[in-house]
Every structure is written in C-alpha cells, then in structure tokens.
Design a protein around this motif. Structure first.
Motif, short mmCIF file in Angstrom:
data_model
loop_
_atom_site.label_atom_id
_atom_site.label_comp_id
_atom_site.label_asym_id
_atom_site.label_seq_id
_atom_site.Cartn_x
_atom_site.Cartn_y
_atom_site.Cartn_z
N ALA A 1 10.96 -11.62 -2.87
CA ALA A 1 11.90 -10.84 -2.06
C ALA A 1 12.73 -11.72 -1.13
O ALA A 1 13.66 -11.23 -0.48
CB ALA A 1 11.16 -9.79 -1.25
N GLY A 2 12.38 -12.99 -1.02
CA GLY A 2 13.08 -13.88 -0.11
C GLY A 2 12.69 -13.70 1.33
O GLY A 2 13.31 -14.25 2.23
N CYS A 3 11.66 -12.91 1.56
CA CYS A 3 11.17 -12.66 2.91
C CYS A 3 9.75 -12.14 2.82
O CYS A 3 9.28 -11.75 1.75
CB CYS A 3 12.07 -11.65 3.64
SG CYS A 3 12.14 -10.03 2.85
N VAL A 4 9.08 -12.12 3.94
CA VAL A 4 7.74 -11.54 4.03
C VAL A 4 7.89 -10.07 4.39
O VAL A 4 8.66 -9.71 5.30
CB VAL A 4 6.89 -12.27 5.09
CG1 VAL A 4 5.57 -11.54 5.31
CG2 VAL A 4 6.64 -13.70 4.67
N LEU A 5 7.19 -9.20 3.67
CA LEU A 5 7.25 -7.77 3.91
C LEU A 5 5.97 -7.32 4.61
O LEU A 5 4.86 -7.59 4.13
CB LEU A 5 7.41 -7.01 2.59
CG LEU A 5 8.66 -7.36 1.78
CD1 LEU A 5 8.66 -6.62 0.45
CD2 LEU A 5 9.93 -7.03 2.55
N GLY B 1 0.79 -1.23 0.00
CA GLY B 1 0.00 0.00 0.00
C GLY B 1 0.82 1.27 0.00
O GLY B 1 0.36 2.30 0.48
N GLY B 2 2.04 1.22 -0.54
CA GLY B 2 2.87 2.42 -0.61
C GLY B 2 3.91 2.53 0.48
O GLY B 2 4.72 3.46 0.47
N CYS B 3 3.93 1.63 1.46
CA CYS B 3 4.93 1.68 2.53
C CYS B 3 6.31 1.40 1.93
O CYS B 3 6.52 0.38 1.27
CB CYS B 3 4.61 0.65 3.61
SG CYS B 3 5.86 0.55 4.93
N LEU B 4 7.26 2.30 2.17
CA LEU B 4 8.61 2.17 1.63
C LEU B 4 9.64 1.80 2.70
O LEU B 4 10.83 1.80 2.44
CB LEU B 4 9.02 3.47 0.93
CG LEU B 4 8.13 3.92 -0.22
CD1 LEU B 4 8.64 5.22 -0.82
CD2 LEU B 4 8.04 2.84 -1.29
N ASN B 5 9.15 1.50 3.90
CA ASN B 5 10.06 1.10 4.97
C ASN B 5 9.50 -0.13 5.69
O ASN B 5 9.31 -0.14 6.90
CB ASN B 5 10.25 2.25 5.97
CG ASN B 5 11.34 1.97 6.97
OD1 ASN B 5 12.38 1.39 6.64
ND2 ASN B 5 11.12 2.37 8.21
N PRO B 6 9.19 -1.20 4.93
CA PRO B 6 8.55 -2.35 5.54
C PRO B 6 9.48 -3.15 6.44
O PRO B 6 10.70 -3.08 6.33
CB PRO B 6 8.12 -3.18 4.32
CG PRO B 6 9.15 -2.85 3.28
CD PRO B 6 9.48 -1.40 3.49
N VAL B 7 8.88 -3.94 7.30
CA VAL B 7 9.61 -4.86 8.17
C VAL B 7 9.81 -6.16 7.41
O VAL B 7 8.89 -6.68 6.79
CB VAL B 7 8.83 -5.11 9.47
CG1 VAL B 7 9.53 -6.15 10.33
CG2 VAL B 7 8.64 -3.81 10.23
N ARG B 8 11.03 -6.69 7.45
CA ARG B 8 11.36 -7.94 6.77
C ARG B 8 11.35 -9.09 7.77
O ARG B 8 12.00 -9.02 8.81
CB ARG B 8 12.74 -7.84 6.10
CG ARG B 8 12.80 -6.83 4.96
CD ARG B 8 14.21 -6.70 4.42
NE ARG B 8 14.27 -5.85 3.24
CZ ARG B 8 14.22 -6.28 1.99
NH1 ARG B 8 14.11 -7.57 1.75
NH2 ARG B 8 14.27 -5.44 0.99
N LEU B 9 10.59 -10.14 7.42
CA LEU B 9 10.48 -11.31 8.28
C LEU B 9 10.82 -12.57 7.47
O LEU B 9 10.41 -12.70 6.32
CB LEU B 9 9.07 -11.45 8.85
CG LEU B 9 8.53 -10.31 9.71
CD1 LEU B 9 7.09 -10.56 10.09
CD2 LEU B 9 9.38 -10.11 10.95
#
Length: 452
Positions: free
Chosen positions: A57-61, A24-32
């Motif tokens: 991405a190799g991870c969940v954002l 939704g436009g977030c450019l600083n997501p948390v990587r899990l």
C-alpha cells in the motif's frame, strides 16, 4: 472498476490483500508513512530496517479504533467485546478481579429523564397510545411528541447537557444514603465499605439520555476488591439507590432566562433490580452475563442508532439538509444549535454537541476499582499479538532481536485515513474467509492480464 484496474496493473494485489487482512475488517484505517530501525544498543549495528514505502500500500495501515458501528463495524465490534469483558469482570471475577465478587450485593439500576411533554409510545398491557393507535415496535413516530408546539425542546436539550453532572451528584448522595440507613457518618462508612459502579448512557426514542448502571458494595480495600461487611445487602442497596435518585438535583445555568429550568433532576421512573449468578438466579434472565451483554451492546451505538441523528459534529446548521432524520430529531439538533448561540449558555458548548442532542458526557464511566480498564485489555491483546508474531518469526527462521538490548528508532507521519473504492472491495474480500479472499484475488489476476 478503474480503481481495481489501477491496483491490478501495479501487480501488488496479493500484498495489499495480506495487509488488509491484518486490519480485521476495518475499512477506515489510518495511513502512516515512515521508517523503523532496530539497532543493537551496544554496537550500534542496524539489525533490521523497515520502511513504509516497501509495503504494497506504500504506507502502514492501522485500525481506526472507532467505537461507533455506523462509522466502522469491525472496530466497533472489538470495542463492544472489550466492554463486555470489562463489565463481566466486575460481576463474575477475572481480569485481576477475584471470583468472590459474584457474592457481593449488586443491582442493575436504570435512571431516566423527566417528561418534557407527552410522546407516542407503546404502553404496557396492550393499551393503545394516547393518540388512540397501537404502534408497532418499528413505528417511526414512536418517541415523537403528540404536540410538537407544546413539547419543551429547550428543557430536553439542557437536561441532556446536565445529565453527566446529575449522575455525579447521584453517586455522592448514594454513599450518603447508605451511611444514613446504617446510622454511620460518611467517614465511618468509607472505613467499612466502598461503592463501585459501571454505567452506560443510552438514548431513548424521545431523544433523552438515560443511564443503565451496575452498582456494587465492596469492602474497604484501597487497591483490591475485598468482601463487603456483613450488613451489606441487596435490599439496603436498593433503598439507597432510590433515595439518592429522588434527592439528586443540579442547578441550571445562572441568568439563563425563563425558558431554562432552574434545576435538573431524574424522572420518576427509577428501576432497580438485583443481579443474580447463574447458579442462584431461579430462572431469572437478569444474570451477570445478561447484564454485561446488555450494557456492552450500547458501546457501539449513539443517537444515530435510535433516532437517526448524526454520528459526527456539524460546523453549520445547513449540513442537516443533507441528512435524513425525523422531524423530532432535527428539531432537537436545531434547538441545541440555537441554544449554543446564547452567551449565558456558552459554557455548555451546545453547538459542539448538537449532534448528540446536547449530551456532552462519556458513553460509559466506571469507578476506579470496579474492574479492569479498556487500556489494560488492549495492552494484553497487543502483548499476545507480539508473542504470536515472534513465535511465527522464530518458526520461519528469522532473526529475533533481544528486546532488552535492542533500541527501536521509529519516525511516523500521518498521511490520511480511509481506503479507495477498489481497496475497500479488496479489503472486504480479504477479511471474511479464505474462500472469498481467493475469489477476489482471482478476479484481480484476471484484470492483470487484460489490456484495460
């Protein structure tokens, strides 16, 4: 370009774009990173397995959820809209609040800080500032002291630090003032009515916080919002707010020295205005929707939006050299930092809150039964998304596990936050509209065919 080339060579640009679009436009997501297993509770059969390593991405954002527009505009906009609905529900009903709440006495009150010295301003009636200049609305000197050497910076910072306690004291005195106006004891008042409120903090250009608050009189219901008693009027609430604001005092730190005020109080400027509904406002702009929108716009702003100060904590005072801010704002931060080193003021944690000019309260607070909560709003949105996802999966013919008998076993590890330069470019292209996203993907497919 190097980052984009790396993404293009990996051949996972379309998958990345789909992942970014869900942010939704977030450019600083948390990587899990981790796994999720859907297991049949009766047989132990694994119905569905998911691993973060299988994603592009190799991870969940996950969206960062930051409320500050200076940190993440997309998540801040969601926070602003949630705040609007929270405030609006307490004024017009909805979100488990009955529509009859619109007929309750309610006012929009503004409580300000006292003066710490004359500052550049824009007086009403077209008069010039004390300095003799008619300042423009965007003049950077607005709010700065006419004489910085005589401005009481320690008092300004310490007032910010005590503003939260002063508000708590005000709410207590407000109930007492209402009971006194009616000739009732505190217990008798609580048995016949209840005061509900929602307030937000805003930084003035001089660096002092002031509070905007919606204050409402309800009936005595404990679990629901009930109609107020017949004696509850806007005029009564107006008088009680002004009385409580004039009487509210909180003591300063003990043994703090001559440069620290012995007590803190509100400033002389107290504004109280009734809130009207659209049907009976008589053309007044102060309607329930206008008030909700006005309060919600401060949900995403802090001192950085008004004074150009920091939107994050500092560990060393030397960090200020890397940031552009006015001399007035810089001096407020420095004052908070130096006061924080004094043992008698240690309990205030001023160094921790130096970037907030000493203010250590929450941006917004509300009484328990004013309206719904941000948590409930987010839970409703998550439930709606889950229903939508299950409907989409059913339409695609995918098997849907029974939520009553399926055991979910998940393990996630935090691996970082944010996106690379190329990922940010792709995320911006994947979010606004389909045309922009298609252009971004076409550019990446071109890079895939190049021997860069």
């Amino acid at each position: 370009m190097r980052d984009l080339t790396r993404i293009a060579r990996g051949g996972n640009a379309p998958g990345l774009a789909r992942q970014f679009a869900k942010l939704g436009g977030c450019l600083n997501p948390v990587r899990l990173e981790g796994t999720r297993l859907d297991v049949d509770g009766s047989t132990g059969e694994v119905l569905r397995a998911f691993s973060s390593h299988d994603t592009a991405a190799g991870c969940v954002l996950v969206r960062c959820g930051n409320r500050r527009a200076s940190r993440c505009p997309a998540c801040a906009e969601t926070y602003r809209r949630d705040t609007y609905h929270l405030i609006s529900a307490g004024l017009a009903g909805g979100k488990s609040v009955p529509d009859t709440v619109a007929a309750h006495p309610r006012v929009f009150a503004t409580l300000t800080a006292p003066s710490f010295g004359p500052v550049h301003n824009r007086p009403g009636s077209g008069r010039p500032c004390r300095c003799g200049t008619r300042h423009h609305t965007d003049d950077p000197v607005l709010g700065s002291p006419l004489d910085a050497d005589t401005y009481d910076y320690p008092a300004a910072v310490l007032w910010n630090a005590h503003a939260g306690a002063l508000w708590a004291r005000f709410t207590t005195l407000l109930r007492r003032a209402l009971a006194s106006e009616l000739g009732l004891t505190r217990r008798e008042f609580e048995q016949s009515a209840r005061v509900s409120f929602a307030k937000v903090a805003e930084f003035q250009k001089r660096g002092a916080v002031h509070f905007h608050a919606v204050i409402r009189i309800d009936g005595p219901g404990r679990d629901t919002v009930t109609p107020p008693p017949p004696w509850a009027t806007v005029e009564l609430l107006d008088t009680a707010v002004r009385t409580a604001a004039a009487r509210a005092r909180v003591p300063g730190p003990e043994s703090a020295g001559a440069d620290v005020p012995e007590r803190f109080a509100w400033g002389a400027q107290v504004d109280v205005r009734p809130i009207r509904t659209r049907a009976f406002d008589g053309g007044s702009p102060l309607t329930d929707r206008a008030v909700a929108a006005y309060i919600a716009k401060y949900a995403t702003k802090g001192g950085e939006a008004v004074l150009g100060t920091l939107d994050h904590r500092i560990r060393l005072l030397a960090e200020l050299a890397a940031h552009e801010m006015t001399d007035h704002a810089r001096r407020l931060v420095e004052t908070a930092w130096h006061l924080g080193a004094r043992p008698e003021l240690a309990e205030l944690g001023l160094r921790r809150w130096a970037h907030m000019l000493g203010f250590r309260g929450h941006f917004s607070t509300k009484s328990r039964r004013y309206s719904t909560t941000l948590g409930l709003l987010r839970a409703a949105r998550a439930a709606w998304c889950e229903t939508k996802n299950r409907a989409a999966a059913a339409a695609a013919g995918a098997p849907l596990p029974d939520p009553d008998t399926t055991l979910v076993v998940a393990s996630w590890t935090y691996t970082g936050s944010g996106l690379g330069a190329g990922e940010i470019w792709l995320a911006r292209g994947a979010t606004p509209d389909p045309d922009t996203a298609r252009e971004a993907l076409a550019d990446l497919r071109t890079l895939e065919g190049e021997d860069a």
